[in-house]
Write a protein that holds these residues in place. Structure first.
Motif, short mmCIF file in Angstrom:
data_model
loop_
_atom_site.label_atom_id
_atom_site.label_comp_id
_atom_site.label_asym_id
_atom_site.label_seq_id
_atom_site.Cartn_x
_atom_site.Cartn_y
_atom_site.Cartn_z
N ASP A 18 17.46 61.40 59.09
CA ASP A 18 17.00 62.60 58.38
C ASP A 18 17.49 63.91 58.97
O ASP A 18 17.10 64.98 58.50
CB ASP A 18 15.46 62.61 58.33
N HIS A 19 18.34 63.83 59.98
CA HIS A 19 18.88 65.05 60.60
C HIS A 19 19.79 65.75 59.59
O HIS A 19 20.50 65.11 58.81
CB HIS A 19 19.65 64.69 61.86
N THR A 20 19.79 67.07 59.62
CA THR A 20 20.59 67.83 58.64
C THR A 20 22.08 67.53 58.76
O THR A 20 22.78 67.47 57.74
CB THR A 20 20.35 69.34 58.78
N ASP A 21 22.58 67.33 59.97
CA ASP A 21 24.00 67.00 60.12
C ASP A 21 24.33 65.63 59.54
O ASP A 21 25.39 65.43 58.94
CB ASP A 21 24.42 67.05 61.59
N THR A 22 23.41 64.68 59.71
CA THR A 22 23.59 63.34 59.13
C THR A 22 23.62 63.42 57.60
O THR A 22 24.47 62.80 56.96
CB THR A 22 22.46 62.40 59.59
N LEU A 23 22.72 64.19 57.05
CA LEU A 23 22.66 64.33 55.59
C LEU A 23 23.89 65.05 55.04
O LEU A 23 24.40 64.69 53.97
CB LEU A 23 21.38 65.05 55.18
N THR A 24 24.40 66.02 55.78
CA THR A 24 25.63 66.71 55.36
C THR A 24 26.81 65.74 55.37
O THR A 24 27.64 65.74 54.45
CB THR A 24 25.91 67.91 56.27
N THR A 25 26.89 64.91 56.39
CA THR A 25 27.97 63.92 56.46
C THR A 25 27.85 62.92 55.32
O THR A 25 28.87 62.54 54.72
CB THR A 25 27.93 63.20 57.82
N LEU A 26 26.64 62.51 54.97
CA LEU A 26 26.43 61.61 53.84
C LEU A 26 26.93 62.24 52.56
O LEU A 26 27.61 61.60 51.75
CB LEU A 26 24.96 61.25 53.72
N ARG A 27 26.64 63.51 52.37
CA ARG A 27 27.10 64.23 51.18
C ARG A 27 28.62 64.31 51.15
O ARG A 27 29.25 64.07 50.12
CB ARG A 27 26.49 65.64 51.14
N ASN A 28 29.23 64.60 52.28
CA ASN A 28 30.68 64.69 52.35
C ASN A 28 31.33 63.33 52.11
O ASN A 28 32.35 63.24 51.41
CB ASN A 28 31.13 65.25 53.69
N MET A 29 30.75 62.27 52.66
CA MET A 29 31.29 60.93 52.43
C MET A 29 31.22 60.57 50.94
O MET A 29 32.16 60.03 50.38
CB MET A 29 30.51 59.90 53.25
N THR A 30 30.11 60.92 50.30
CA THR A 30 29.94 60.64 48.88
C THR A 30 30.99 61.38 48.05
O THR A 30 31.57 60.82 47.11
CB THR A 30 28.53 61.04 48.41
N TYR A 31 31.26 62.63 48.41
CA TYR A 31 32.27 63.41 47.70
C TYR A 31 33.63 62.71 47.76
O TYR A 31 34.28 62.52 46.72
CB TYR A 31 32.38 64.80 48.33
N TRP A 32 34.04 62.31 48.96
CA TRP A 32 35.36 61.67 49.10
C TRP A 32 35.37 60.27 48.51
O TRP A 32 36.40 59.81 48.00
CB TRP A 32 35.81 61.68 50.55
N TRP A 33 34.24 59.55 48.57
CA TRP A 33 34.14 58.23 47.95
C TRP A 33 34.42 58.34 46.45
O TRP A 33 35.17 57.57 45.88
CB TRP A 33 32.75 57.67 48.21
N ARG A 34 33.78 59.33 45.83
CA ARG A 34 33.98 59.52 44.39
C ARG A 34 35.40 59.97 44.07
O ARG A 34 35.94 59.61 43.03
CB ARG A 34 32.96 60.52 43.86
N LYS A 35 36.01 60.76 44.92
CA LYS A 35 37.40 61.17 44.72
C LYS A 35 38.31 59.95 44.79
O LYS A 35 39.29 59.85 44.04
CB LYS A 35 37.84 62.17 45.80
N ALA A 36 38.01 59.03 45.69
CA ALA A 36 38.87 57.87 45.89
C ALA A 36 38.66 56.79 44.83
O ALA A 36 39.63 56.23 44.32
CB ALA A 36 38.62 57.26 47.28
#
Length: 55
Positions: A28-46
Motif C-alpha cells: 500500500d506504499h505510494t511508491d509501490t502503487l505508482t509502480t503498479l500504475r506505470n507497469m499497467t500503462y506499459w503492459w497495455r501498450k505492449a
C-alpha cells in the motif's frame, strides 16, 4: 541492467521493481502503487487492454 527499448521490456522491468517494492515498502506504499500504475500503462501498450482480462 540495460534500459528497455520497447513497451514489453518496460512492462517486465516495472514488474521486477514492483515485486521488490512490495517486499520492502509494502503493497500500500505510494511508491509501490505508482509502480503498479506505470507497469499497467506499459503492459497495455505492449499487449492491449484485452490482456488485462486474459482474453
Amino acid at each position: 541492467m540495460t534500459p528497455p527499448r520497447d513497451a514489453a521490456g518496460a512492462a517486465y522491468a516495472y514488474a521486477e521493481l514492483l515485486n521488490s517494492q512490495r517486499q520492502i515498502l509494502g503493497p500500500d506504499h505510494t511508491d509501490t502503487l505508482t509502480t503498479l500504475r506505470n507497469m499497467t500503462y506499459w503492459w497495455r501498450k505492449a499487449w492491449g487492454a484485452a490482456a488485462d482480462a486474459g482474453q
